[in-house]
Design a protein around this motif. Sequence first.
Motif, PDB file in Angstrom:
ATOM      1  N   VAL A  47       0.843  -1.194   0.000  1.00 41.54           N
ATOM      2  CA  VAL A  47       0.000   0.000   0.000  1.00 41.54           C
ATOM      3  C   VAL A  47       0.880   1.246   0.000  1.00 41.54           C
ATOM      4  N   LEU A  48       0.269   2.399  -0.275  1.00 39.53           N
ATOM      5  CA  LEU A  48       0.993   3.653  -0.113  1.00 39.53           C
ATOM      6  C   LEU A  48       1.301   3.851   1.367  1.00 39.53           C
ATOM      7  N   ASN A  49       2.468   4.366   1.639  1.00 34.98           N
ATOM      8  CA  ASN A  49       2.879   4.595   3.021  1.00 34.98           C
ATOM      9  C   ASN A  49       2.289   5.923   3.500  1.00 34.98           C
ATOM     10  N   THR A  50       1.141   5.850   4.156  1.00 37.32           N
ATOM     11  CA  THR A  50       0.439   7.034   4.636  1.00 37.32           C
ATOM     12  C   THR A  50       0.491   7.104   6.163  1.00 37.32           C
ATOM     13  N   GLU A  51      -0.017   8.215   6.714  1.00 35.22           N
ATOM     14  CA  GLU A  51      -0.062   8.352   8.173  1.00 35.22           C
ATOM     15  C   GLU A  51      -0.914   7.254   8.795  1.00 35.22           C
ATOM     16  N   LEU A  52      -2.030   6.906   8.143  1.00 37.18           N
ATOM     17  CA  LEU A  52      -2.893   5.857   8.665  1.00 37.18           C
ATOM     18  C   LEU A  52      -2.154   4.527   8.710  1.00 37.18           C
ATOM     19  N   VAL A  53      -1.430   4.215   7.640  1.00 38.45           N
ATOM     20  CA  VAL A  53      -0.682   2.957   7.603  1.00 38.45           C
ATOM     21  C   VAL A  53       0.377   2.931   8.703  1.00 38.45           C
ATOM     22  N   GLN A  54       1.031   4.060   8.915  1.00 34.78           N
ATOM     23  CA  GLN A  54       2.023   4.126   9.985  1.00 34.78           C
ATOM     24  C   GLN A  54       1.376   3.914  11.350  1.00 34.78           C
ATOM     25  N   ARG A  55       0.170   4.467  11.541  1.00 29.32           N
ATOM     26  CA  ARG A  55      -0.540   4.242  12.803  1.00 29.32           C
ATOM     27  C   ARG A  55      -0.901   2.772  12.969  1.00 29.32           C
ATOM     28  N   LEU A  56      -1.347   2.151  11.870  1.00 33.50           N
ATOM     29  CA  LEU A  56      -1.672   0.735  11.923  1.00 33.50           C
ATOM     30  C   LEU A  56      -0.437  -0.101  12.253  1.00 33.50           C
ATOM     31  N   GLU A  57       0.684   0.278  11.642  1.00 35.12           N
ATOM     32  CA  GLU A  57       1.923  -0.462  11.856  1.00 35.12           C
ATOM     33  C   GLU A  57       2.354  -0.438  13.325  1.00 35.12           C
ATOM     34  N   THR A  69      -8.144   9.861   2.322  1.00 36.35           N
ATOM     35  CA  THR A  69      -6.834   9.230   2.500  1.00 36.35           C
ATOM     36  C   THR A  69      -6.404   9.184   3.962  1.00 36.35           C
ATOM     37  N   ARG A  70      -7.068   9.946   4.829  1.00 35.80           N
ATOM     38  CA  ARG A  70      -6.736   9.907   6.257  1.00 35.80           C
ATOM     39  C   ARG A  70      -7.349   8.687   6.937  1.00 35.80           C
ATOM     40  N   ALA A  71      -8.481   8.236   6.391  1.00 36.71           N
ATOM     41  CA  ALA A  71      -9.184   7.107   7.013  1.00 36.71           C
ATOM     42  C   ALA A  71      -9.129   5.859   6.152  1.00 36.71           C
ATOM     43  N   GLY A  72      -8.518   5.953   4.979  1.00 33.76           N
ATOM     44  CA  GLY A  72      -8.513   4.827   4.063  1.00 33.76           C
ATOM     45  C   GLY A  72      -7.115   4.386   3.671  1.00 33.76           C
ATOM     46  N   VAL A  73      -7.045   3.172   3.171  1.00 31.15           N
ATOM     47  CA  VAL A  73      -5.796   2.579   2.708  1.00 31.15           C
ATOM     48  C   VAL A  73      -5.794   2.573   1.189  1.00 31.15           C
ATOM     49  N   LEU A  74      -4.644   2.853   0.589  1.00 31.13           N
ATOM     50  CA  LEU A  74      -4.513   2.924  -0.866  1.00 31.13           C
ATOM     51  C   LEU A  74      -3.571   1.832  -1.347  1.00 31.13           C
ATOM     52  N   ALA A  75      -4.140   0.746  -1.859  1.00 34.91           N
ATOM     53  CA  ALA A  75      -3.318  -0.323  -2.420  1.00 34.91           C
ATOM     54  C   ALA A  75      -2.522   0.239  -3.587  1.00 34.91           C
ATOM     55  N   ALA A  76      -1.239  -0.117  -3.679  1.00 31.16           N
ATOM     56  CA  ALA A  76      -0.391   0.483  -4.701  1.00 31.16           C
ATOM     57  C   ALA A  76       0.807  -0.402  -5.018  1.00 31.16           C
TER      58      ALA A  76
END
Length: 364
Positions: free
Chosen positions: A235-245, A311-318
């Motif tokens: 996925v794109l490395n976003t703030e949400l993904v970092q929080r999930l990580e 994009t703040r609440a969603g994940v973007l597969a990439a």
Amino acid sequence: MTAHLRTALTDLVGIEHPIVQTGMGWVAGPSLVAATAAAGGLGILASATMTFAELEAAIAKTKAHTSKPFGVNLRADATDAAERIDLLIRTKVAVASFALAPKQDLIAKLKDAGVVVIPSVGAAKHAVKVASWGADAVIVQGGEGGGHTGPVATTLLLPSVLDAVDIPVVAAGGFFDGRGLAAALAYGAAGVAMGTRFLLTQESTVPDAVKQEYLSRQLHDTVVSLKVDGMPHRVLNTELVQRLEHSGRWRGLAAALANAARFQKMTGMKWSTLVRDGLAMRKTAGLSWSQAVMAANTPMLLRAGLVEGNTRAGVLAAGQVTGIIEDLPTCQELIDRIVTDAVARIQAVGALADRANSAAGNSE
């Protein structure tokens, strides 16, 4: 006039060009699929995020916009997989693609009805299995690809699969232009499949602001996360993904249960159906209970980003190709230039061989 490349894939499916648009959830709808088909490629509808009624309507809408072949991506472990296969047969859909290998009897049923069966695989042993069950071709995605992906790069995975089976192999993961198509054909593949490149076209219904988010990213801006749904997901490395990580296990499970409730309410599916699908996924994919629960995250997190544009609440597969794509062409423009460039590249390589042969002849 656009050049043509005839391969085992074009002959098998009846398409003009050996280019496949993958069945991306929330992205591969009638607009994108019909545009891809009209341009001579193979468009594939994503049905995993559709109810049965929505899939039926999507097939009808796609057929209303193109008379050319297209496909539908199915979840082999879905509780209504048999009914969806009957729908494909009844509506004369050309291709059935699968993220997980369908059972041998389902493959036989589709083939008997004239539907081409193309599962996606991530290892040579899986390609051997589905080929022995009667699959007509396989799509093999290397680790560069977006969404659920594996650890092996396309440059190694592709030849391993080609060496293992004698059915057409379509290469996926890292493809976006004519150079990639020419390279895949040189390996021995019958074509290429692309997700992110088709997501970034004019006919893609992804919100424009989200497309610009993709275009602004560099090659290092994707990450393979296990925290989206418990399985490797690029996925794109976003703030949400970092929080999930950095979130704990129980927080992830709580979020997954909440998203499952949202998905149930949105689709109108019965809880019993969701539970049966989860059990089937756990058995088929070999998931733990926590992974099966976390899988409920995927549809809603992807929908928030790819449909709602949040994009703040969603994940973007990439796929990693996100970092090298710079424009938003129409599907027609994209396919025309990929094929034209691929033909030019192949001819240039052929000219190298001609010059080498000529030089060898002159030296004798």
